[in-house]
Write a protein that holds these residues in place. Sequence first.
Motif, mmCIF file in Angstrom:
data_model
loop_
_atom_site.group_PDB
_atom_site.id
_atom_site.type_symbol
_atom_site.label_atom_id
_atom_site.label_comp_id
_atom_site.label_asym_id
_atom_site.label_seq_id
_atom_site.Cartn_x
_atom_site.Cartn_y
_atom_site.Cartn_z
ATOM 1 N N ILE A 281 -72.214 31.590 -0.984
ATOM 2 C CA ILE A 281 -72.619 30.465 -2.086
ATOM 3 C C ILE A 281 -73.809 30.073 -1.848
ATOM 4 C CG2 ILE A 281 -71.786 28.334 -2.718
ATOM 5 C CD1 ILE A 281 -69.532 30.364 -3.549
ATOM 6 N N PRO A 282 -74.546 30.088 -0.872
ATOM 7 C CA PRO A 282 -75.930 29.740 -0.777
ATOM 8 C C PRO A 282 -76.956 30.666 -1.364
ATOM 9 C CG PRO A 282 -74.942 29.495 1.486
ATOM 10 C CD PRO A 282 -73.988 30.192 0.720
ATOM 11 N N GLY A 283 -76.678 31.773 -1.510
ATOM 12 C CA GLY A 283 -77.288 33.018 -2.335
ATOM 13 C C GLY A 283 -76.988 32.604 -3.866
ATOM 14 N N LEU A 284 -75.716 32.375 -4.071
ATOM 15 C CA LEU A 284 -75.537 32.025 -5.615
ATOM 16 C C LEU A 284 -76.119 30.833 -6.174
ATOM 17 C CD1 LEU A 284 -73.996 32.852 -8.167
ATOM 18 C CD2 LEU A 284 -72.059 31.354 -7.363
ATOM 19 N N ILE A 285 -76.371 30.017 -5.232
ATOM 20 C CA ILE A 285 -76.759 28.521 -5.543
ATOM 21 C C ILE A 285 -78.285 28.902 -5.677
ATOM 22 C CG2 ILE A 285 -77.728 26.113 -4.565
ATOM 23 C CD1 ILE A 285 -74.980 25.954 -3.362
ATOM 24 N N LYS A 286 -79.032 29.783 -4.800
ATOM 25 C CA LYS A 286 -80.312 30.035 -5.104
ATOM 26 C C LYS A 286 -80.846 30.881 -6.353
ATOM 27 C CE LYS A 286 -84.231 32.223 -2.341
ATOM 28 N NZ LYS A 286 -84.316 32.851 -1.220
ATOM 29 N N LEU A 287 -79.604 31.520 -6.848
ATOM 30 C CA LEU A 287 -80.135 32.170 -8.070
ATOM 31 C C LEU A 287 -79.904 31.259 -9.183
ATOM 32 C CD1 LEU A 287 -77.483 35.211 -7.975
ATOM 33 C CD2 LEU A 287 -80.302 35.530 -7.769
ATOM 34 N N PHE A 288 -79.167 30.287 -9.226
ATOM 35 C CA PHE A 288 -79.557 29.003 -10.112
ATOM 36 C C PHE A 288 -80.640 28.371 -10.181
ATOM 37 C CE2 PHE A 288 -74.933 30.021 -10.514
ATOM 38 C CZ PHE A 288 -74.617 29.653 -12.020
ATOM 39 N N GLY A 289 -81.297 28.450 -8.869
ATOM 40 C CA GLY A 289 -82.598 27.485 -8.663
ATOM 41 C C GLY A 289 -82.250 26.595 -8.037
ATOM 42 N N GLY A 290 -81.209 26.396 -7.314
ATOM 43 C CA GLY A 290 -81.272 25.343 -6.394
ATOM 44 C C GLY A 290 -79.759 24.430 -6.636
ATOM 45 N N ASN A 291 -79.526 23.372 -5.862
ATOM 46 C CA ASN A 291 -78.325 22.522 -6.234
ATOM 47 C C ASN A 291 -78.074 21.794 -7.610
ATOM 48 O OD1 ASN A 291 -77.348 23.308 -3.548
ATOM 49 N ND2 ASN A 291 -77.693 21.173 -2.418
ATOM 50 N N LYS A 292 -79.366 21.277 -7.744
ATOM 51 C CA LYS A 292 -79.342 20.536 -9.135
ATOM 52 C C LYS A 292 -78.806 21.343 -10.502
ATOM 53 C CE LYS A 292 -82.113 17.030 -11.900
ATOM 54 N NZ LYS A 292 -83.359 16.484 -11.808
ATOM 55 N N PRO A 293 -79.168 22.472 -10.709
ATOM 56 C CA PRO A 293 -78.882 23.350 -11.853
ATOM 57 C C PRO A 293 -77.551 24.031 -11.447
ATOM 58 C CG PRO A 293 -80.745 24.533 -10.703
ATOM 59 C CD PRO A 293 -80.675 22.876 -10.141
ATOM 60 N N PHE A 294 -77.275 24.172 -10.376
ATOM 61 C CA PHE A 294 -75.948 24.735 -10.075
ATOM 62 C C PHE A 294 -74.934 23.676 -10.234
ATOM 63 C CE2 PHE A 294 -72.604 25.506 -6.864
ATOM 64 C CZ PHE A 294 -72.416 26.812 -6.850
ATOM 65 N N LEU A 295 -75.031 22.541 -9.850
ATOM 66 C CA LEU A 295 -74.118 21.474 -10.102
ATOM 67 C C LEU A 295 -74.172 21.254 -11.704
ATOM 68 C CD1 LEU A 295 -75.103 18.948 -7.303
ATOM 69 C CD2 LEU A 295 -72.934 20.084 -7.542
ATOM 70 N N LYS A 296 -75.148 21.112 -12.245
ATOM 71 C CA LYS A 296 -75.207 20.955 -13.785
ATOM 72 C C LYS A 296 -74.272 21.926 -14.277
ATOM 73 C CE LYS A 296 -78.019 20.687 -17.760
ATOM 74 N NZ LYS A 296 -79.478 20.776 -18.428
ATOM 75 N N LYS A 297 -74.380 23.154 -14.122
ATOM 76 C CA LYS A 297 -73.537 24.399 -14.621
ATOM 77 C C LYS A 297 -71.969 24.063 -14.119
ATOM 78 C CE LYS A 297 -73.698 28.580 -16.345
ATOM 79 N NZ LYS A 297 -74.526 28.734 -17.683
ATOM 80 N N LEU A 298 -71.823 23.783 -12.862
ATOM 81 C CA LEU A 298 -70.424 23.251 -12.527
ATOM 82 C C LEU A 298 -69.767 22.075 -13.585
ATOM 83 C CD1 LEU A 298 -70.326 23.060 -8.644
ATOM 84 C CD2 LEU A 298 -68.819 24.630 -10.281
ATOM 85 N N ASP A 299 -70.858 21.137 -13.774
ATOM 86 C CA ASP A 299 -70.156 19.818 -14.644
ATOM 87 C C ASP A 299 -69.810 20.627 -15.900
ATOM 88 O OD1 ASP A 299 -70.632 18.253 -12.582
ATOM 89 O OD2 ASP A 299 -72.578 17.542 -13.393
ATOM 90 N N GLN A 300 -70.684 21.334 -16.537
ATOM 91 C CA GLN A 300 -70.367 21.967 -17.780
ATOM 92 C C GLN A 300 -68.887 22.942 -17.788
ATOM 93 O OE1 GLN A 300 -73.657 24.530 -18.095
ATOM 94 N NE2 GLN A 300 -74.814 22.912 -19.572
ATOM 95 N N PHE A 301 -68.988 23.624 -16.678
ATOM 96 C CA PHE A 301 -67.683 24.477 -16.471
ATOM 97 C C PHE A 301 -66.426 23.780 -16.550
ATOM 98 C CE2 PHE A 301 -64.694 26.224 -13.345
ATOM 99 C CZ PHE A 301 -64.244 27.462 -13.894
ATOM 100 N N PHE A 302 -66.309 22.498 -15.974
ATOM 101 C CA PHE A 302 -65.052 21.712 -16.103
ATOM 102 C C PHE A 302 -65.148 20.574 -17.089
ATOM 103 C CE2 PHE A 302 -65.135 22.860 -11.540
ATOM 104 C CZ PHE A 302 -63.780 23.127 -11.315
ATOM 105 N N SER A 303 -66.029 20.776 -18.144
ATOM 106 C CA SER A 303 -65.876 19.884 -19.230
ATOM 107 C C SER A 303 -65.965 20.623 -20.578
ATOM 108 C CB SER A 303 -67.008 18.892 -19.088
ATOM 109 O OG SER A 303 -68.363 19.538 -19.432
ATOM 110 N N LEU A 304 -66.475 21.906 -20.675
ATOM 111 C CA LEU A 304 -66.243 22.501 -21.810
ATOM 112 C C LEU A 304 -65.119 23.099 -22.105
ATOM 113 C CD1 LEU A 304 -68.387 23.627 -24.042
ATOM 114 C CD2 LEU A 304 -68.510 25.549 -22.666
#
Length: 288
Positions: free
Chosen positions: A108-131
């Motif tokens: 998961i740390p490696g995946l978060i790094k691919l997204f560019g850090g916690n902030k964009p990772f969390l933004k993507k999660l927010d979209q995932f649970f709302s779209l």
Amino acid sequence: YTKYGYLPTDIIKSESVSSSLESMYDDYCAADMARLMGKKEDQQYFERRSQFYKNLFDKSTGFMRPRLSNGTWKTPFNPSDLAHAESIGGDYTEGNAWQYTWQVQHDIPGLIKLFGGNKPFLKKLDQFFSLQLKSKLADVTGLIGQYAHGNEPSHHVAYLYTLAGRPWRTQELIRQIFNTQYRPTVDGLCGNDDCGQMSAWYMLSAMGFYPVNPVSGQYVFGAPQMKKITIHLLNGKTFTIIADGLSETNKYVESITLNGKKLKTNHIDHTAIMNGGTLVFKMTDKPY
């Protein structure tokens, strides 16, 4: 798979992304076994393959995406398009890119790094649970946004908020899933209880934790849903979980103590559970 670092969609034809990601987790498991056996060369070989997931991540879209043998991305690409090998084909097993992008439980740390850090990772999660998505597949059910609780590849995703530094959101989602996806009726389960996984998620999450990466022996904290649970261990010891102050409004966790000592980690180890003792969650009505 070894040649390209993924299963090319023009060669495999079906389930190329999901089969690749599952194979990469298997490689991680093999690497861990090799480590325990002291076989360093095998460990390094399988560790390298376990990192192949990076070859399927398209940074321009933020999704695990099907790729051709010439290295280009398959087009057109719609991350919401559902796939099913037995009926309509596609590059994902009973799901889509939204659901399988998180299928990197071993890193998961490696995946978060691919997204560019916690902030964009969390933004993507927010979209995932709302779209919103209207599923036309019987195997993609129990939807909260694009999250499909009725299909097992989504089951660890709510706990990724905890791993990305927003545990209160995990705690909210666990309560929401309990309230909406499990009912004491004939049709109470929102999906197939494949190998007992729907039930296993319920019991583990009711205790306040879940093995995002089972091989690691770590259970990521969520929020308990029962006031007291006691596990009678095979070694004769008992492990008790207490949710102090748990109520309809007190769904958040203020603090966690193990045998009276406050825990500062976002998980508990399997060995700690097997040693027996008491885990206490202090519940509150405010996010922490």
